[in-house]
Enzyme design. Structure first.
Site, PDB file in Angstrom:
ATOM      1  N   THR A 124       0.878  -1.473   0.482  1.00 39.84           N
ATOM      2  CA  THR A 124      -0.362   0.126   0.214  1.00 39.84           C
ATOM      3  C   THR A 124       0.672   0.865  -0.196  1.00 39.84           C
ATOM      4  O   THR A 124       1.278   1.260   0.936  1.00 39.84           O
ATOM      5  CB  THR A 124      -0.518   0.093   1.462  1.00 39.84           C
ATOM      6  OG1 THR A 124      -1.279   1.553   1.371  1.00 39.84           O
ATOM      7  CG2 THR A 124       0.209  -0.199   2.931  1.00 39.84           C
ATOM      8  N   ASP A 125      -0.040   2.525  -0.547  1.00 44.96           N
ATOM      9  CA  ASP A 125       0.949   3.631   0.012  1.00 44.96           C
ATOM     10  C   ASP A 125       1.334   3.984   1.062  1.00 44.96           C
ATOM     11  O   ASP A 125       2.176   4.977   0.876  1.00 44.96           O
ATOM     12  CB  ASP A 125       0.496   4.546  -1.367  1.00 44.96           C
ATOM     13  CG  ASP A 125      -1.000   5.228  -1.095  1.00 44.96           C
ATOM     14  OD1 ASP A 125      -2.228   4.023   0.015  1.00 44.96           O
ATOM     15  OD2 ASP A 125      -1.308   5.933  -1.855  1.00 44.96           O
ATOM     16  N   GLU A 126      -0.032   3.497   1.990  1.00 44.87           N
ATOM     17  CA  GLU A 126      -0.396   4.286   3.319  1.00 44.87           C
ATOM     18  C   GLU A 126       1.287   3.979   4.165  1.00 44.87           C
ATOM     19  O   GLU A 126       1.646   4.330   5.034  1.00 44.87           O
ATOM     20  CB  GLU A 126      -0.554   4.250   3.822  1.00 44.87           C
ATOM     21  CG  GLU A 126      -2.247   4.580   3.881  1.00 44.87           C
ATOM     22  CD  GLU A 126      -3.378   3.598   4.490  1.00 44.87           C
ATOM     23  OE1 GLU A 126      -3.647   4.188   5.418  1.00 44.87           O
ATOM     24  OE2 GLU A 126      -4.445   3.464   4.169  1.00 44.87           O
ATOM     25  N   TYR A 148      -2.437  -0.558  10.602  1.00 43.01           N
ATOM     26  CA  TYR A 148      -2.314  -1.011   9.270  1.00 43.01           C
ATOM     27  C   TYR A 148      -1.045  -0.694   8.489  1.00 43.01           C
ATOM     28  O   TYR A 148      -0.246  -2.028   8.215  1.00 43.01           O
ATOM     29  CB  TYR A 148      -3.171  -0.623   8.547  1.00 43.01           C
ATOM     30  CG  TYR A 148      -3.676  -0.812   7.402  1.00 43.01           C
ATOM     31  CD1 TYR A 148      -3.292  -2.318   7.151  1.00 43.01           C
ATOM     32  CD2 TYR A 148      -3.345   0.245   6.569  1.00 43.01           C
ATOM     33  CE1 TYR A 148      -3.414  -2.536   5.025  1.00 43.01           C
ATOM     34  CE2 TYR A 148      -3.855  -0.207   5.390  1.00 43.01           C
ATOM     35  CZ  TYR A 148      -3.204  -1.292   4.717  1.00 43.01           C
ATOM     36  OH  TYR A 148      -2.861  -1.778   3.307  1.00 43.01           O
TER      37      TYR A 148
END
Length: 347
Positions: A124-126, A148
């Protein structure tokens, strides 16, 4: 295996692989958690090159059995819990699924008698954390700001370690927010659509100017399949779009599309609720590395959101009684040239 957040990707990826490659056999391992519905796989459940196995990615006996009894050539690892709010409430569950599950899967794949040709990990980009002005590329530092994202970053390090230590043929992707038909209703677009269809207001967390980059699911699937064909092992690829939509604008646009009210009444369908303690305003990424392989996002925001709104309008009860669904029948197959296992998950 499916948990949440990624189920839209997992089901679309499975269907695409089954239909595009009838000469391949596709194994779908899925836990069928609360955010998953076998209905998403109706179009492939009777195909002879598809097998469904209900199981947990954290179960080493099951994973070792699959890899010892099947010649697995490609693994798409999408299994993850992904709901950020829930990760603050139950970080240990995210650690178990996202990190330990990845460790178990890597171990089973690496020890398999038939060595896989690709292990593609969907991240994910997160993992980059938030940024107001800096646009992240694949060499940017990883600074996750919620449990997360921290577990996804930790899983990435596990995956990279198998490349560094064993030259195990991994590829990592970091994608924007993926949306489209069949996405579970805890994600922002289907959540707003579901509330509006129930004649309830869109609930917007906090008043800060949050925005997200949205990528239509078919463009994401095309990126993953291109990386299977042309991606360089050991590398990381951002998968994203320049389509950045403020959450307030998103809510207003969906109100206009669903309720068809005049502009003067749009705000009547918006309600502000308390935000979580820490919120990231935006996650901008660069995708030149992927684009150099020939990928471009083909579905515009206008077309993608039109298709999505139409699907939820036509399927209002899709997620209402998923507990009654039964998974497709598990079966064996033979005479396939390539075996792909998708470990899909959504939370």
């Amino acid at each position: 295996m499916k948990w949440t957040g990624l189920f839209i990707i997992g089901s679309h990826l499975v269907c695409s692989l089954v239909h595009r490659h009838p000469e391949w056999r596709i194994i779908n391992l899925d836990n069928l958690d609360y955010c998953c519905s076998p209905r998403s796989l109706k179009s492939v459940e009777n195909r002879t090159n598809y097998i469904f196995i209900r199981g947990d990615v954290c179960n080493p006996r099951l994973l070792n059995h699959i890899f010892s009894s099947k010649n697995i050539d490609v693994i798409f690892h999408l299994a993850a819990k992904t709901h950020v709010e829930a990760s603050f409430e139950s970080p240990s569950t995210f650690q178990q699924v996202n990190v330990e599950g990845t460790r178990v899967l890597l171990g089973a794949a690496h020890q398999a008698r038939h060595q896989p040709q690709r292990f593609i990990y969907i991240s994910t980009d997160e993992v980059y954390g938030a940024s107001l002005h800096e646009v992240f590329d694949e060499s940017s530092p990883v600074r996750p700001s919620n449990p997360y994202a921290a577990t996804k970053a930790a899983a990435e390090y596990l995956v990279r370690s198998y490349w560094d230590q064993y030259k195990f043929p991994i590829i990592i992707t970091r994608s924007n927010n993926i949306y489209g038909p069949r996405q579970y209703t805890e994600k922002v677009i289907p959540r707003f659509l579901t509330l509006l269809q129930m004649d309830k207001k869109c609930t917007i967390q906090g008043t800060l100017p949050k925005s997200r980059h949205f990528l239509f699911v078919s463009d994401a699937i095309n990126a993953f399949l291109l990386l299977l064909e042309k991606g360089i092992v050991g590398e990381i690829y951002n998968v994203g779009t320049s389509c950045e939509i403020p959450i307030m604008q998103l809510a207003r646009e969906l109100v206009r599309m669903v309720k068809k009210v005049p502009e003067s009444e749009v705000n009547d369908w918006l309600e502000f609720v308390p935000d979580r303690p820490r919120v990231d305003l935006r996650y901008p990424i660069k995708c030149e590395k992927l684009q150099q392989l020939g990928w471009r996002a083909e579905v515009s925001w206008t077309e993608g959101i039109r298709q999505t709104v139409k699907w939820y309008r036509d399927n209002p009860d899709f997620w209402s009684d998923i507990s009654e669904d039964q998974p497709p029948i598990r079966r064996e197959f033979e005479n396939a040239s390539t075996t792909v296992v998708t470990i899909s998950s959504e939370s």
